[in-house]
Scaffold this motif. Sequence first.
Motif, mmCIF file in Angstrom:
data_model
loop_
_atom_site.group_PDB
_atom_site.id
_atom_site.type_symbol
_atom_site.label_atom_id
_atom_site.label_comp_id
_atom_site.label_asym_id
_atom_site.label_seq_id
_atom_site.Cartn_x
_atom_site.Cartn_y
_atom_site.Cartn_z
ATOM 1 N N ILE A 242 1.019 -1.371 0.050
ATOM 2 C CA ILE A 242 -0.644 -0.131 0.080
ATOM 3 C C ILE A 242 0.615 1.567 -0.147
ATOM 4 O O ILE A 242 0.872 2.176 -0.730
ATOM 5 N N ASP A 243 1.660 1.128 0.544
ATOM 6 C CA ASP A 243 2.723 1.790 0.846
ATOM 7 C C ASP A 243 3.318 2.411 -0.294
ATOM 8 O O ASP A 243 3.600 3.546 -1.222
ATOM 9 N N SER A 244 3.838 1.576 -1.526
ATOM 10 C CA SER A 244 4.200 1.515 -2.395
ATOM 11 C C SER A 244 3.101 2.002 -3.946
ATOM 12 O O SER A 244 4.227 3.379 -4.287
ATOM 13 N N ILE A 245 2.151 1.521 -3.024
ATOM 14 C CA ILE A 245 0.901 2.061 -4.637
ATOM 15 C C ILE A 245 0.979 3.468 -4.187
ATOM 16 O O ILE A 245 0.534 4.281 -5.441
ATOM 17 N N LEU A 246 0.214 4.064 -3.147
ATOM 18 C CA LEU A 246 -0.019 5.344 -2.674
ATOM 19 C C LEU A 246 1.311 5.944 -3.463
ATOM 20 O O LEU A 246 0.861 7.481 -3.568
ATOM 21 N N SER A 247 2.457 5.935 -2.841
ATOM 22 C CA SER A 247 3.773 6.608 -3.606
ATOM 23 C C SER A 247 3.726 6.681 -4.709
ATOM 24 O O SER A 247 3.725 7.975 -5.096
ATOM 25 N N GLN A 248 3.669 5.932 -5.773
ATOM 26 C CA GLN A 248 3.869 5.669 -6.942
ATOM 27 C C GLN A 248 3.041 6.444 -7.293
ATOM 28 O O GLN A 248 3.129 6.968 -8.435
ATOM 29 N N THR A 249 1.553 5.761 -6.998
ATOM 30 C CA THR A 249 0.040 7.098 -8.377
ATOM 31 C C THR A 249 0.029 8.502 -7.650
ATOM 32 O O THR A 249 0.036 8.793 -8.713
ATOM 33 N N ALA A 250 0.728 8.552 -6.495
ATOM 34 C CA ALA A 250 0.985 10.166 -6.136
ATOM 35 C C ALA A 250 1.699 10.500 -6.893
ATOM 36 O O ALA A 250 1.574 11.717 -7.797
ATOM 37 N N ASN A 251 3.012 10.424 -7.381
ATOM 38 C CA ASN A 251 4.103 10.902 -8.259
ATOM 39 C C ASN A 251 3.365 10.923 -9.290
ATOM 40 O O ASN A 251 3.662 11.747 -10.235
ATOM 41 N N ASP A 252 2.507 9.409 -10.078
ATOM 42 C CA ASP A 252 2.241 9.460 -11.750
ATOM 43 C C ASP A 252 1.460 10.635 -11.644
ATOM 44 O O ASP A 252 1.324 11.053 -12.785
ATOM 45 N N MET A 253 1.002 10.965 -10.600
ATOM 46 C CA MET A 253 -0.565 11.800 -11.110
ATOM 47 C C MET A 253 -0.031 13.000 -10.667
ATOM 48 O O MET A 253 -0.109 14.213 -11.847
ATOM 49 N N ARG A 254 0.718 13.185 -10.058
ATOM 50 C CA ARG A 254 1.852 14.567 -10.327
ATOM 51 C C ARG A 254 2.756 15.170 -11.591
ATOM 52 O O ARG A 254 2.393 15.708 -12.215
ATOM 53 N N LYS A 255 2.981 13.866 -11.737
ATOM 54 C CA LYS A 255 3.881 13.900 -13.195
ATOM 55 C C LYS A 255 2.871 14.633 -14.703
ATOM 56 O O LYS A 255 3.256 14.987 -15.322
ATOM 57 N N GLN A 256 1.610 13.684 -14.228
ATOM 58 C CA GLN A 256 0.862 14.134 -15.569
ATOM 59 C C GLN A 256 0.513 14.777 -15.383
ATOM 60 O O GLN A 256 -0.190 15.788 -16.322
ATOM 61 N N CYS A 257 -0.402 15.553 -14.347
ATOM 62 C CA CYS A 257 -0.220 16.966 -13.958
ATOM 63 C C CYS A 257 0.549 18.096 -14.331
ATOM 64 O O CYS A 257 -0.534 18.741 -14.761
ATOM 65 N N GLU A 258 1.656 18.210 -13.945
ATOM 66 C CA GLU A 258 2.366 18.065 -14.738
ATOM 67 C C GLU A 258 2.743 18.913 -16.599
ATOM 68 O O GLU A 258 3.141 20.318 -16.511
ATOM 69 N N MET A 259 2.170 17.428 -16.484
ATOM 70 C CA MET A 259 3.167 17.242 -18.090
ATOM 71 C C MET A 259 1.752 18.180 -18.593
ATOM 72 O O MET A 259 1.484 18.899 -19.927
ATOM 73 N N VAL A 260 0.170 17.998 -18.418
ATOM 74 C CA VAL A 260 -0.603 18.368 -18.535
ATOM 75 C C VAL A 260 -0.547 20.543 -18.763
ATOM 76 O O VAL A 260 -0.569 20.975 -19.428
ATOM 77 N N ASN A 261 -0.396 20.974 -17.829
ATOM 78 C CA ASN A 261 -0.346 22.184 -17.693
ATOM 79 C C ASN A 261 1.128 22.803 -18.031
ATOM 80 O O ASN A 261 0.730 24.423 -18.316
ATOM 81 N N THR A 262 2.055 21.729 -18.130
ATOM 82 C CA THR A 262 3.352 22.865 -19.555
ATOM 83 C C THR A 262 2.496 21.806 -20.732
ATOM 84 O O THR A 262 2.643 22.919 -21.651
ATOM 85 N N ALA A 263 1.649 21.779 -21.087
ATOM 86 C CA ALA A 263 0.976 20.828 -22.481
ATOM 87 C C ALA A 263 0.551 22.494 -22.899
ATOM 88 O O ALA A 263 0.351 23.793 -23.238
ATOM 89 N N PHE A 264 -0.922 23.480 -21.865
ATOM 90 C CA PHE A 264 -1.404 24.089 -21.827
ATOM 91 C C PHE A 264 -0.751 25.797 -21.656
ATOM 92 O O PHE A 264 -1.153 26.482 -22.632
ATOM 93 N N ARG A 265 0.869 25.444 -21.010
ATOM 94 C CA ARG A 265 1.626 26.235 -20.760
ATOM 95 C C ARG A 265 2.260 26.730 -22.556
ATOM 96 O O ARG A 265 1.811 28.275 -23.244
ATOM 97 N N ASN A 266 1.861 25.714 -22.535
ATOM 98 C CA ASN A 266 3.321 25.738 -24.543
ATOM 99 C C ASN A 266 1.774 26.279 -25.398
ATOM 100 O O ASN A 266 2.631 27.180 -26.536
ATOM 101 N N ARG A 267 0.568 25.597 -24.838
ATOM 102 C CA ARG A 267 -0.155 25.780 -25.850
ATOM 103 C C ARG A 267 -0.678 27.757 -26.053
ATOM 104 O O ARG A 267 -0.749 28.056 -27.000
ATOM 105 N N VAL A 268 -0.757 27.780 -24.808
ATOM 106 C CA VAL A 268 -1.027 28.696 -24.639
ATOM 107 C C VAL A 268 -0.578 30.320 -25.242
ATOM 108 O O VAL A 268 -0.900 30.776 -26.062
#
Length: 402
Positions: A242-268
């Motif tokens: 559970i510790d591993s899953i929670l840590s990995q999923t939070a990292n995946d979510m943050r990483k993908q969220c930043e990818m989306v935000n970066t894409a938004f900034r570049n597109r804007v």
Amino acid sequence: MARLLQDTSKFHPSEWYTANRMQRASTESQKSRSECVIAESWRLVDEIEKTTQKTQSDVKKKIDQRREEIKFWKQELDNKLEQIVHETEVLLTFKNRLERALESCKEPLAVAQKCLLYRQRRVGIDLVHDEVEQELLKEAEVLQGIIALLGRTLEQTNEQIRRNRSAKYNLEMDLKDKFTALTIDDYCASLTNDTPHIIYADNAMKLEGNFVSPEDWIDFSNINVEKADKQRNNSLALKALIDSILSQTANDMRKQCEMVNTAFRNRVKEVKDAKHKLETFLVMVMDETASQEKNIAALKKAIADKEGPVKVAQTRLEARNHRPNVELCYDTVHCSLMNEVQEITKNIQRLKDALAQAETELKRLSCRQLSLEEEIKVKENTLYIDEVLCMQMRESLYINNY
């Protein structure tokens, strides 16, 4: 007198002595046998007393040994119960973390889906399957995968908690029986021959009920201990997972969220740059339109200005056509006037052709201006969707570690 001497109902003196001797011998023999019985009885009483005491002492020792065995297993069960209770409580906190993590995925997923819906409102050429849309779709896919994974892990956690509680129940029931058995054996150990209210219990010798062997008795508690150990180890492994899953999923979510935000900034930035260029082109076209309008006005004035000279030349020709007789001569003047009229007429036509071309270009410039203005509105709409609706909504997103 002779009859008295001959009476057969009387015994002879010798018989009397014999009878007395026999009585004495019989009595002495009986006394001897009785003394032997008494002696044997005392010996037997002493032997049985010693045997009884020894047996009773042995039984007391066995009871004490049994009490120690029960205490040992009771302590073992107590330890395992404490461990499994602790692990269950800790696992409940992990379950709570999973539930909070699962709940926290709903908002980012809703935001990603809203962004995709908002971006469907883009119009014209801006309704493009760009990097932002690709990353948003990937974000929604990642979040849905995380939600499914956390859901499965939560089910696994609930099942492990159920198994822990089952092991806890078995330990508690075993402990309860051990406590009862220890209480009974403590009572038995306290009994003495002088204890009041002890009774005869002939029926106690009957082996009634489900008696088990000592080996089965040990195996029963040992199985409960092993089951508790197994579930405890499973709980430890599950907590690490559970510790591993929670840590990995939070990292995946943050990483993908930043990818989306970066894409938004570049597109804007791209859209703003495109909009700025369009606005520059619009200013250029408007300046050119103003220049063309001045050019058209100048052409029209030039055409109007040629009306006087052509009228003068034509009036002169008309007047000279009225010369009399031989004076009606095609002289150099008349030839020049004819050439002048032709030249002016030709130049006026040239000016009119230039005016028509200028007016055509003015229409094209107007169409270009309208097209640019429409395209700028398209870019403004895209910027409003991406920068105001989507990016501002995404600013509230925060990925926590649970």
